[in-house]
Scaffold this motif. Structure first.
Motif, PDB file in Angstrom:
ATOM      1  N   CYS A 259       0.671  -1.327   0.009  1.00  0.00           N
ATOM      2  CA  CYS A 259      -0.109  -0.192  -0.042  1.00  0.00           C
ATOM      3  C   CYS A 259       1.030   1.515   0.043  1.00  0.00           C
TER       4      CYS A 259
ATOM      5  N   SER B 228      -5.807   3.409  -4.438  1.00  0.00           N
ATOM      6  CA  SER B 228      -6.198   3.590  -2.915  1.00  0.00           C
ATOM      7  C   SER B 228      -7.595   4.268  -2.817  1.00  0.00           C
TER       8      SER B 228
ATOM      9  N   ALA C 158      -3.820   4.681   4.435  1.00  0.00           N
ATOM     10  CA  ALA C 158      -3.424   3.300   3.877  1.00  0.00           C
ATOM     11  C   ALA C 158      -1.896   3.384   4.230  1.00  0.00           C
TER      12      ALA C 158
END
Length: 442
Positions: free
Chosen positions: A226, A399, A255
């Motif tokens: 991420c 994201s 994230a």
């Protein structure tokens, strides 16, 4: 200073239900809660009393989620109803979303954080326009898993050919939209077939029940891949005798993960420093990750305020004032070219202008209507936006948190549109802008 344990697979699944009016979404949710023994005695008694007052012979399980008086009076779901329950294998947060076309905007709210969407179809009606709309929204919102629940199988004599034809049509449509996975399950929410317990009436079906699938579907957050992002929500300066120089930057990690000693960059200013400490629930930790609310302490005194974004210096997104995105328009008033709006991204809100609306999606055949000039309530379309200040935006495919935004009416604060940066169906060629002199300062 404590050391955190290794990140592991979550035990929480967020999922949403969607479908047309009277397809049985609320009944399915009620059956899940009832048959998984997730209903308190007083709740069941209240439903039984309400059902009896309406002349029902038994408890109407749909009333477990249709919580508003207007919903009960009309017999439809209006608002998104959130329910929380658990089984020995997993915890769940579910959102029962409205089925009526005028409440499609509410489906966006319910599915925006979902990891799985259950789309219901009435076996007597098959795939209808609202089914396609919900499939398109699930695709746009990047929901990883979609369950097709073909409901009311008891009303078609539990016929396998009916289920097979619907499953084939929907799966083909969903795959064309880019939905990565569809699991089709024949059910009767009213009778309880294949909801929690396997159906004795459909021995031709050998797949999981709805609950079994919810309990076993893989929901893994691989945080190592991420892009780490922390929108600053609040600057903490207690100025106590114990901590006279304390300055922390608080927020929920959107994230990825952050580590003490890591080099970070503050956006949009672009200034860099290192993380000196991380406080989690009042205790220092070495590392923190997605969804945790933390306070970050930095080695250098940098001008940081609400709306700034903390990111690893080696993984900083570009900042831009020109955003192109696919949106779902949720307001009753239309969104038009030249519309002055506020754009809220993370914890930052900036002025913006709608520069162009290149296309509107027709859900019947996934064709694009070029340059419609406006989007009305429940429309899905493509927009180009110019912001007054640069924003660090990610692609929504990277994201769902930092790749999304909302447009707000600056006059009354009404939410106008929900947007996904970079998400797109094939767009037509844009019309050349003959004049850039529109009277705006940005």
């Amino acid at each position: 200073m404590s050391t955190t344990t290794e990140l592991t697979e979550t035990t929480l699944l967020r999922f949403a239900t969607a479908g047309s009016v009277d397809d049985g979404k609320s009944t399915l949710v009620g059956r899940l809660l009832h048959d998984s023994k997730s209903i308190l005695t007083d709740q069941l008694e209240a439903v039984e009393r309400a059902s009896a007052s309406r002349g029902a012979e038994g408890p109407d399980l749909a009333l477990l989620t249709d919580g508003l008086r207007a919903e009960r009076e009309q017999g439809i779901t209006i608002d998104v109803a959130y329910r929380y329950f658990a089984t020995p294998k997993r915890r769940f947060i579910l959102a029962d979303t409205p089925g009526h076309v005028q409440y499609t905007r509410n489906m966006v709210t319910g599915a925006s954080t979902a990891e799985l969407t259950v789309i219901l179809i009435d076996a007597r009606n098959g795939v209808v326009e609202q089914t396609r709309r919900h499939a398109a929204l699930a695709a746009l919102l990047r929901v990883p898993h979609v369950v097709l629940a073909v409901n009311k199988m008891d009303l078609v004599d539990y016929a396998e050919p009916v289920f097979a034809a619907i499953a084939e049509e929907f799966t083909a449509y969903a795959l064309e939209l880019g939905v990565p996975e569809v699991t089709a399950i024949p059910i009767s929410a009213l009778a309880g077939d294949n909801v929690v317990e396997p159906s004795a009436n459909m021995d031709w079906y050998g797949g999981p029940t709805v609950l079994e699938h919810l309990e076993t579907v893989p929901v893994t957050h691989d945080l190592s891949h991420c892009h780490a992002r922390l929108p600053v929500q609040y600057v903490i300066r207690p100025q106590t005798a114990e901590h006279p120089d304390y300055r922390g930057y608080a927020g929920q990690i959107a994230a990825g993960s952050f580590h003490v000693g890591e080099q970070i960059t503050v956006l949009p200013s672009g200034r860099s420093t290192k993380i000196a400490g991380i406080d989690l629930l009042g205790e220092p930790v070495d590392v923190a990750w997605t969804t945790q609310s933390v306070t970050i302490l930095l080695e250098d005194d940098i001008d940081i305020s609400r709306g700034d974004l903390l990111v690893p210096s080696k993984d900083a997104p570009p900042t831009t004032q020109d955003i192109e995105a696919t949106v779902c328009h949720v307001a009753d008033a239309p969104l038009t070219v030249g519309h002055r709006v506020l754009l809220k991204h993370g914890t930052r809100t900036v002025k913006a202008i709608v520069k162009d609306i290149p296309s509107r999606l027709t859900l019947d055949d996934l064709s694009l209507h070029p340059h419609p000039g406006q989007l009305v309530a429940n429309d899905i379309g493509r927009v180009k936006i110019r912001t007054a200040e640069p924003l660090p935006v990610d692609s929504y495919s990277d994201s769902r948190r930092t790749g999304s935004f909302i447009l707000i009416d600056p006059n009354d604060g009404t939410t106008l549109t929900a947007g996904m940066v970079g998400e797109s169906f094939a767009s037509p060629e844009p019309v050349k802008d003959e004049s850039d002199d529109d009277g705006w300062d940005f």
